[in-house]
Design a protein around this motif. Structure first.
Motif, PDB file in Angstrom:
ATOM      1  N   GLN A 152     -20.718  11.562  42.216  1.00  0.00           N
ATOM      2  CA  GLN A 152     -21.419  12.003  40.857  1.00  0.00           C
ATOM      3  C   GLN A 152     -22.024  13.113  40.869  1.00  0.00           C
ATOM      4  OE1 GLN A 152     -21.944   9.512  38.338  1.00  0.00           O
ATOM      5  NE2 GLN A 152     -22.987  11.271  37.328  1.00  0.00           N
ATOM      6  N   TYR A 153     -22.164  13.818  42.225  1.00  0.00           N
ATOM      7  CA  TYR A 153     -22.541  15.246  42.137  1.00  0.00           C
ATOM      8  C   TYR A 153     -21.688  16.229  42.894  1.00  0.00           C
ATOM      9  CZ  TYR A 153     -26.807  13.001  41.087  1.00  0.00           C
ATOM     10  OH  TYR A 153     -27.917  12.044  40.434  1.00  0.00           O
ATOM     11  N   PRO A 154     -20.680  16.591  41.975  1.00  0.00           N
ATOM     12  CA  PRO A 154     -19.376  17.704  42.857  1.00  0.00           C
ATOM     13  C   PRO A 154     -20.006  18.610  43.389  1.00  0.00           C
ATOM     14  CG  PRO A 154     -19.267  17.221  40.454  1.00  0.00           C
ATOM     15  CD  PRO A 154     -20.203  16.394  40.881  1.00  0.00           C
ATOM     16  N   ASP A 155     -20.983  19.328  42.966  1.00  0.00           N
ATOM     17  CA  ASP A 155     -21.479  20.704  43.625  1.00  0.00           C
ATOM     18  C   ASP A 155     -22.282  20.533  44.595  1.00  0.00           C
ATOM     19  OD1 ASP A 155     -20.233  22.047  41.371  1.00  0.00           O
ATOM     20  OD2 ASP A 155     -21.874  21.827  40.079  1.00  0.00           O
ATOM     21  N   LEU A 156     -22.672  19.236  45.088  1.00  0.00           N
ATOM     22  CA  LEU A 156     -23.591  18.976  46.104  1.00  0.00           C
ATOM     23  C   LEU A 156     -22.917  19.471  47.582  1.00  0.00           C
ATOM     24  CD1 LEU A 156     -26.451  17.464  47.247  1.00  0.00           C
ATOM     25  CD2 LEU A 156     -24.894  15.540  47.575  1.00  0.00           C
ATOM     26  N   THR A 157     -23.399  20.256  48.342  1.00  0.00           N
ATOM     27  CA  THR A 157     -22.957  20.807  49.737  1.00  0.00           C
ATOM     28  C   THR A 157     -23.570  20.096  50.740  1.00  0.00           C
ATOM     29  OG1 THR A 157     -24.573  22.433  49.930  1.00  0.00           O
ATOM     30  CG2 THR A 157     -22.782  22.974  48.671  1.00  0.00           C
ATOM     31  N   ILE A 158     -22.939  19.825  51.835  1.00  0.00           N
ATOM     32  CA  ILE A 158     -23.379  19.173  52.821  1.00  0.00           C
ATOM     33  C   ILE A 158     -24.721  19.454  53.326  1.00  0.00           C
ATOM     34  CG2 ILE A 158     -22.031  20.330  54.667  1.00  0.00           C
ATOM     35  CD1 ILE A 158     -23.050  16.417  54.787  1.00  0.00           C
ATOM     36  N   GLU A 159     -24.899  20.941  53.132  1.00  0.00           N
ATOM     37  CA  GLU A 159     -26.231  21.397  53.770  1.00  0.00           C
ATOM     38  C   GLU A 159     -27.171  21.094  53.023  1.00  0.00           C
ATOM     39  OE1 GLU A 159     -22.787  23.482  55.366  1.00  0.00           O
ATOM     40  OE2 GLU A 159     -23.188  23.243  53.138  1.00  0.00           O
ATOM     41  N   ASP A 160     -27.111  21.133  51.451  1.00  0.00           N
ATOM     42  CA  ASP A 160     -28.134  20.709  50.779  1.00  0.00           C
ATOM     43  C   ASP A 160     -28.564  19.395  50.960  1.00  0.00           C
ATOM     44  OD1 ASP A 160     -28.367  23.093  49.596  1.00  0.00           O
ATOM     45  OD2 ASP A 160     -26.983  23.069  47.987  1.00  0.00           O
ATOM     46  N   PHE A 161     -27.381  18.533  51.119  1.00  0.00           N
ATOM     47  CA  PHE A 161     -27.656  17.076  51.356  1.00  0.00           C
ATOM     48  C   PHE A 161     -28.488  16.689  52.559  1.00  0.00           C
ATOM     49  CE2 PHE A 161     -26.283  12.806  52.811  1.00  0.00           C
ATOM     50  CZ  PHE A 161     -26.631  12.134  51.813  1.00  0.00           C
ATOM     51  N   THR A 162     -28.117  17.311  53.570  1.00  0.00           N
ATOM     52  CA  THR A 162     -28.882  17.020  55.147  1.00  0.00           C
ATOM     53  C   THR A 162     -30.273  17.511  55.125  1.00  0.00           C
ATOM     54  OG1 THR A 162     -27.760  18.966  55.887  1.00  0.00           O
ATOM     55  CG2 THR A 162     -26.513  16.533  56.411  1.00  0.00           C
ATOM     56  N   SER A 163     -30.369  18.791  54.328  1.00  0.00           N
ATOM     57  CA  SER A 163     -31.610  19.343  54.339  1.00  0.00           C
ATOM     58  C   SER A 163     -32.798  18.579  53.722  1.00  0.00           C
ATOM     59  CB  SER A 163     -31.626  21.081  53.713  1.00  0.00           C
ATOM     60  OG  SER A 163     -31.250  20.779  52.254  1.00  0.00           O
ATOM     61  N   ASN A 164     -32.228  17.964  52.641  1.00  0.00           N
ATOM     62  CA  ASN A 164     -33.466  16.782  51.960  1.00  0.00           C
ATOM     63  C   ASN A 164     -33.802  15.880  52.896  1.00  0.00           C
ATOM     64  OD1 ASN A 164     -32.873  17.627  49.474  1.00  0.00           O
ATOM     65  ND2 ASN A 164     -31.305  16.346  48.915  1.00  0.00           N
ATOM     66  N   PHE A 165     -33.419  15.570  54.259  1.00  0.00           N
ATOM     67  CA  PHE A 165     -33.793  14.674  54.900  1.00  0.00           C
ATOM     68  C   PHE A 165     -34.663  15.428  55.918  1.00  0.00           C
ATOM     69  CE2 PHE A 165     -30.075  12.526  53.512  1.00  0.00           C
ATOM     70  CZ  PHE A 165     -30.383  11.096  53.799  1.00  0.00           C
ATOM     71  N   GLN A 166     -34.698  16.869  56.205  1.00  0.00           N
ATOM     72  CA  GLN A 166     -35.378  17.436  57.457  1.00  0.00           C
ATOM     73  C   GLN A 166     -36.889  17.455  57.221  1.00  0.00           C
ATOM     74  OE1 GLN A 166     -33.698  18.556  59.701  1.00  0.00           O
ATOM     75  NE2 GLN A 166     -31.844  17.677  59.001  1.00  0.00           N
ATOM     76  N   SER A 221     -30.341  11.813  44.743  1.00  0.00           N
ATOM     77  CA  SER A 221     -31.131  11.549  43.709  1.00  0.00           C
ATOM     78  C   SER A 221     -32.414  10.879  44.008  1.00  0.00           C
ATOM     79  CB  SER A 221     -30.563  11.056  42.605  1.00  0.00           C
ATOM     80  OG  SER A 221     -29.908   9.802  42.672  1.00  0.00           O
ATOM     81  N   VAL A 222     -32.094   9.736  44.902  1.00  0.00           N
ATOM     82  CA  VAL A 222     -33.557   8.882  45.292  1.00  0.00           C
ATOM     83  C   VAL A 222     -34.369   9.831  46.291  1.00  0.00           C
ATOM     84  CG1 VAL A 222     -33.944   6.883  46.807  1.00  0.00           C
ATOM     85  CG2 VAL A 222     -32.192   6.606  45.088  1.00  0.00           C
ATOM     86  N   MET A 223     -33.875  10.768  46.941  1.00  0.00           N
ATOM     87  CA  MET A 223     -34.540  11.581  47.904  1.00  0.00           C
ATOM     88  C   MET A 223     -35.613  12.679  47.048  1.00  0.00           C
ATOM     89  SD  MET A 223     -34.157  11.277  51.307  1.00  0.00           S
ATOM     90  CE  MET A 223     -34.481  12.667  51.765  1.00  0.00           C
ATOM     91  N   GLU A 224     -34.985  12.745  45.718  1.00  0.00           N
ATOM     92  CA  GLU A 224     -35.661  13.724  44.814  1.00  0.00           C
ATOM     93  C   GLU A 224     -36.735  12.882  43.899  1.00  0.00           C
ATOM     94  OE1 GLU A 224     -33.336  15.961  42.428  1.00  0.00           O
ATOM     95  OE2 GLU A 224     -32.218  16.976  44.002  1.00  0.00           O
ATOM     96  N   SER A 225     -36.354  11.607  43.350  1.00  0.00           N
ATOM     97  CA  SER A 225     -37.142  10.839  42.569  1.00  0.00           C
ATOM     98  C   SER A 225     -38.225   9.777  43.511  1.00  0.00           C
ATOM     99  CB  SER A 225     -36.265  10.002  41.670  1.00  0.00           C
ATOM    100  OG  SER A 225     -35.614   8.942  42.313  1.00  0.00           O
ATOM    101  N   ARG A 226     -37.651   9.510  44.592  1.00  0.00           N
ATOM    102  CA  ARG A 226     -38.440   8.873  45.570  1.00  0.00           C
ATOM    103  C   ARG A 226     -38.533   7.027  45.005  1.00  0.00           C
ATOM    104  NH1 ARG A 226     -41.799  12.557  48.389  1.00  0.00           N
ATOM    105  NH2 ARG A 226     -40.433  14.323  48.472  1.00  0.00           N
ATOM    106  N   GLU A 227     -37.703   6.856  44.109  1.00  0.00           N
ATOM    107  CA  GLU A 227     -37.449   5.501  43.556  1.00  0.00           C
ATOM    108  C   GLU A 227     -35.920   4.964  43.910  1.00  0.00           C
ATOM    109  OE1 GLU A 227     -38.276   5.977  39.455  1.00  0.00           O
ATOM    110  OE2 GLU A 227     -40.746   6.099  39.934  1.00  0.00           O
TER     111      GLU A 227
END
Length: 282
Positions: free
Chosen positions: A82-96, A146-152
Motif C-alpha cells: 500500500q505504501y511503495p515508498d516506505l523504506t525499512i529504515e522509516d518503518f523500523t524507526s517508528n518503533f524506536q 499507518s496505525v503507528m501514526e494514527s494510534r488507531e
C-alpha cells in the motif's frame, strides 16, 4: 511509452518487465520526470506497479523459505504494497520511541504481570493506542505503519505492534490466531520462568502463563477464563486456538484481514486479485 500505437506500448511494457526489479529505481525517477505527460505516466505506472508487486511476492516467497521468518520483515514487506515508498529504515524507526519508553519502564526485578502492566501503561496511556470498534475496518486501520501514526487499529494491527515491541525487549509475548474470523487475535505470555506449577490455573495450557487482550487495553486473561469464554461462544477447543501461532500463520491472517478491508471499500477492490495471489503462497 507514449506512442499512439498500442502494440508499440505493449511491446515496450513487455521489454521493461523483462528487466525485472532492478529497474524499479530508474522507473521511479522517470515517473517523477513525466508528470506533465499523462499517457506516458500512466504506462510507466502500470509497469512500475507490476514490478513492485513482483518484488513483494518474491520477498514473501523467500521469507516463507527462511528459517527465522522475521515477523518485522514480513509486516514491512506487506506494508509496502500500500505504501511503495516506505523504506525499512522509516518503518523500523517508528518503533524506536515506543520501544525506548517501554524499556524505561521495565526492569529485571519485575514479575511477568508487572512487565505487562508497564507495557500497557506506555502503549495505552502514554501513546494512547486504541482499538477501532466500528466495522467494516479501513485498510489504514490494519497496515501497521499507518496505525503507528494514527494510534488507531484493529486487534491484529495493535497486537503485531505490541508483540514486536515486547519481543525486541526479550519479553516472551507472541500472537495467537486461527483462520476463524470469530476468534480474536490475542497475545500469549509464555512461561519462561516455570511459574505455571505455582499459579496452577487448573488446566493444561500449553506453556502459556496468561493471555493479553490488546482490544481490551492489555487486559490479562488466565487460560481457564479463555477456554470457558470460547466454550460459551461455541468456538473451537483445539490446541491452535490457545498456543502461539507460527509467524507464517500470523502473516496469512494479516493478509486475509487486509483483503477483507479492501473488499469492503469500492475504491480498493481492484487490489483483491493481488491479495489472493499473495495468499496462494501460503
Amino acid at each position: 511509452m507514449d506512442d499512439p500505437d498500442q502494440m508499440v506500448v505493449e511491446h515496450a511494457r513487455g521489454r521493461l518487465l523483462e528487466y525485472g526489479e532492478d529497474i524499479i529505481p530508474n522507473l521511479e525517477h522517470l515517473e517523477d520526470d513525466c508528470l506533465t505527460y499523462p499517457i506516458q505516466l500512466e504506462n510507466i505506472s502500470v509497469v512500475l506497479d507490476a514490478l513492485r508487486f513482483k518484488r513483494i511476492k518474491n520477498s514473501l516467497h523467500s521469507w516463507l523459505k527462511s528459517e527465522d521468518k522475521s515477523l518485522m520483515q514480513a509486516v514491512y514487506t506487506i506494508c509496502t504494497y500500500q505504501y511503495p515508498d516506505l523504506t525499512i529504515e522509516d518503518f523500523t524507526s517508528n518503533f524506536q520511541n515506543l520501544r525506548h519508553q517501554c524499556w524505561m519502564e521495565i526492569n529485571s526485578r519485575q514479575t511477568s504481570f508487572e512487565k505487562v502492566d508497564a507495557i500497557n501503561k506506555v502503549f495505552f496511556d502514554v501513546f494512547d493506542f486504541v482499538r477501532v470498534n466500528e466495522v467494516p475496518h479501513s485498510p489504514f486501520e490494519i497496515f501497521v505503519n499507518s496505525v503507528m501514526e494514527s494510534r488507531e487499529g484493529t486487534d491484529i494491527s495493535l497486537g503485531l505492534i505490541y508483540s514486536l515491541i515486547a519481543q525486541s525487549l526479550d519479553i516472551p509475548i507472541y500472537g495467537v490466531t486461527t483462520m476463524n474470523n470469530r476468534a480474536p487475535f490475542l497475545l500469549a505470555f509464555m512461561d519462561k520462568d516455570n511459574l505455571l506449577p505455582i499459579l496452577d490455573w487448573g488446566i493444561e495450557n500449553n506453556g502459556v502463563l496468561f493471555y493479553i487482550g490488546v482490544g481490551t487495553k492489555g487486559l490479562i486473561i488466565d487460560p481457564k477464563q479463555l477456554k470457558e469464554a470460547y466454550l460459551s461462544e461455541g468456538l473451537p477447543q483445539n490446541r491452535a486456538q490457545f498456543e502461539p501461532s507460527p509467524n507464517s500463520m500470523i502473516i496469512k491472517k494479516y493478509l486475509k484481514d487486509i483483503k477483507r478491508s479492501y473488499s469492503n471499500q469500492a475504491q480498493f477492490r481492484y487490489k483483491l486479485r493481488d491479495l489472493e495471489e499473495l495468499l496462494e503462497l501460503f
